[in-house]
Design a protein around this motif. Structure first.
Motif, mmCIF file in Angstrom:
data_model
loop_
_atom_site.group_PDB
_atom_site.id
_atom_site.type_symbol
_atom_site.label_atom_id
_atom_site.label_comp_id
_atom_site.label_asym_id
_atom_site.label_seq_id
_atom_site.Cartn_x
_atom_site.Cartn_y
_atom_site.Cartn_z
ATOM 1 N N LYS A 246 31.522 -31.263 17.141
ATOM 2 C CA LYS A 246 32.496 -31.271 18.241
ATOM 3 C C LYS A 246 33.575 -32.319 18.061
ATOM 4 N N ARG A 329 36.296 -25.908 15.093
ATOM 5 C CA ARG A 329 37.537 -26.026 15.850
ATOM 6 C C ARG A 329 38.403 -24.783 15.684
ATOM 7 N N ARG A 330 38.510 -24.284 14.454
ATOM 8 C CA ARG A 330 39.361 -23.113 14.196
ATOM 9 C C ARG A 330 38.833 -21.873 14.901
ATOM 10 N N THR A 331 37.515 -21.775 15.031
ATOM 11 C CA THR A 331 36.918 -20.581 15.625
ATOM 12 C C THR A 331 36.658 -20.735 17.127
ATOM 13 N N GLY A 332 37.123 -21.842 17.717
ATOM 14 C CA GLY A 332 36.989 -22.024 19.159
ATOM 15 C C GLY A 332 35.568 -22.235 19.627
ATOM 16 N N ARG A 333 34.728 -22.871 18.817
ATOM 17 C CA ARG A 333 33.313 -23.054 19.168
ATOM 18 C C ARG A 333 33.001 -24.473 19.617
ATOM 19 N N LEU A 334 34.003 -25.276 19.941
ATOM 20 C CA LEU A 334 33.756 -26.651 20.345
ATOM 21 C C LEU A 334 33.246 -26.697 21.784
ATOM 22 N N ALA A 335 32.080 -27.286 21.958
ATOM 23 C CA ALA A 335 31.486 -27.411 23.287
ATOM 24 C C ALA A 335 30.483 -28.557 23.265
ATOM 25 N N ALA A 340 32.890 -26.299 27.546
ATOM 26 C CA ALA A 340 33.851 -26.051 26.467
ATOM 27 C C ALA A 340 34.811 -27.224 26.357
#
Length: 341
Positions: A246, A329-335, A340
């Motif tokens: 993250k 980060r590129r795939t929008g999986r930051l949580a 989120a």
């Protein structure tokens, strides 16, 4: 490695008459807040101590655990976190609410739930803050738990590459380092820097806060807190990979900057250029250089000496974690903790 000799260390058996507010942000920490809070309630040498705890939307009964540990202790204030404002990340918002609740305290101490302080830790840190005349002091705790091949790289990096005294004296915000597990701040200087509002959307709010302090004319310092604090940051490799995932990308200015750093570390310590030329003595020298630096940093910060000999493997694992973080980060999986980023 010379930095190891320059590390400041909080004194044991210190005392302070200042008003000290310990600020503890919590989100789903029922399983590990008890040792942290118990340690805060037996601090010595700080008669004017208050402990401000914020339950930030926990779903695991964290608030109930805090009530059970604190009992009727009047020094403890348990707050319920408000909704997350637009443009804010969770931890900066929690820390802002805690700082607002601290009132007219002279010193603010931010502590994470996975940190356990020795009885002299707070008094010693406050004395060191005042003796050095800095606005923000970052005592780094002894890291325990999972990730013993990767976690010590942080201490090794700033003991090896960061000029500590230059960082302390330089007004440049870019030359700043801090660890958010345990931060000690002069309250007036904290507010002069804009508080956590200045880092409301910063993944690495600890480093961001250190830079904000410098921008406002304050000074910062690192210290070795390993004799007075432990931090059980991650229990499993899975937790570590998610935690690094993250935020690790934010440690670099860009993907190209991250690539340059990772490639340099790999060439220096994991796949040395001399090896490609068949020079075994040069390979041995590169390996010993890395191991020696790790041994010195481990000795200076309470780490395990034996882990230093796996330094090339540590660098390879770090490179993988960096690549994974940028991919997340590129795939929008930051949580983090179900929220989120």
């Amino acid at each position: 490695m010379v930095n190891a000799l320059l590390l400041r260390r909080p004194r044991r058996d210190a005392t302070t008459g200042e008003r000290v507010a310990v600020l503890l942000p919590l989100r789903d920490e029922a399983g590990r807040v008890t040792p942290c809070l118990e340690a805060l309630l037996v601090q010595r040498g700080v008669p004017n101590l208050t402990v401000h705890v914020l339950d930030d939307g926990s779903t695991d009964g964290t608030a109930g655990v805090v009530r059970a540990v604190a009992g009727d202790d009047p020094r403890v204030r348990l707050l319920t976190g408000g909704p997350l404002p637009d443009g804010w990340l969770g931890k900066p918002n929690a820390c802002r609410q805690l700082a607002d609740d601290a009132g007219d305290a002279d010193v603010l101490i931010f502590v994470d739930a996975d940190v356990v302080l020795a009885p002299d830790a707070i008094a010693g840190a406050v004395r060191l803050l005042r003796e050095t005349g800095v606005t923000l002091l970052s005592p780094y705790p002894k890291i325990i738990g999972a990730g013993r091949l990767v976690q010590p790289l942080l201490q090794w990096s700033w003991l090896t590459f960061l000029p500590l005294r230059v960082m302390e004296r330089s007004p440049r915000p870019s030359l700043a380092a801090a660890g958010g597990q345990w931060l000690v701040l002069d309250r007036a200087g904290y507010h002069r820097a804009g508080g956590h509002a200045a880092v409301r959307d910063d993944i690495l709010e600890d480093i961001g806060l250190a830079r904000a302090v410098k921008r406002s004319g304050g000074r910062i310092a690192l210290a070795d807190g390993s004799r007075l604090a432990t931090c059980h940051m991650y229990a499993t490799w899975h937790e570590l990979a998610n935690g690094y995932g993250k935020s690790l990308w934010a440690s670099f200015g860009s993907a190209s900057g991250a690539a340059a750093v990772v490639v340099l570390l790999l060439l220096l310590y994991a796949v040395p250029v001399p090896f490609l030329a068949g020079s075994l003595p040069a390979v041995a020298a590169a390996y010993l250089l890395g191991v020696t630096g790790r041994l010195v940093s481990a000795a200076a910060t309470g780490g395990r000496l034996v882990d230093a000999f796996a330094h090339p493997l540590s660098v390879v694992l770090f490179a993988w974690l960096v690549a994974r973080s940028f991919h997340m980060r590129r795939t929008g999986r930051l949580a983090w903790r179900g929220r989120a980023l």
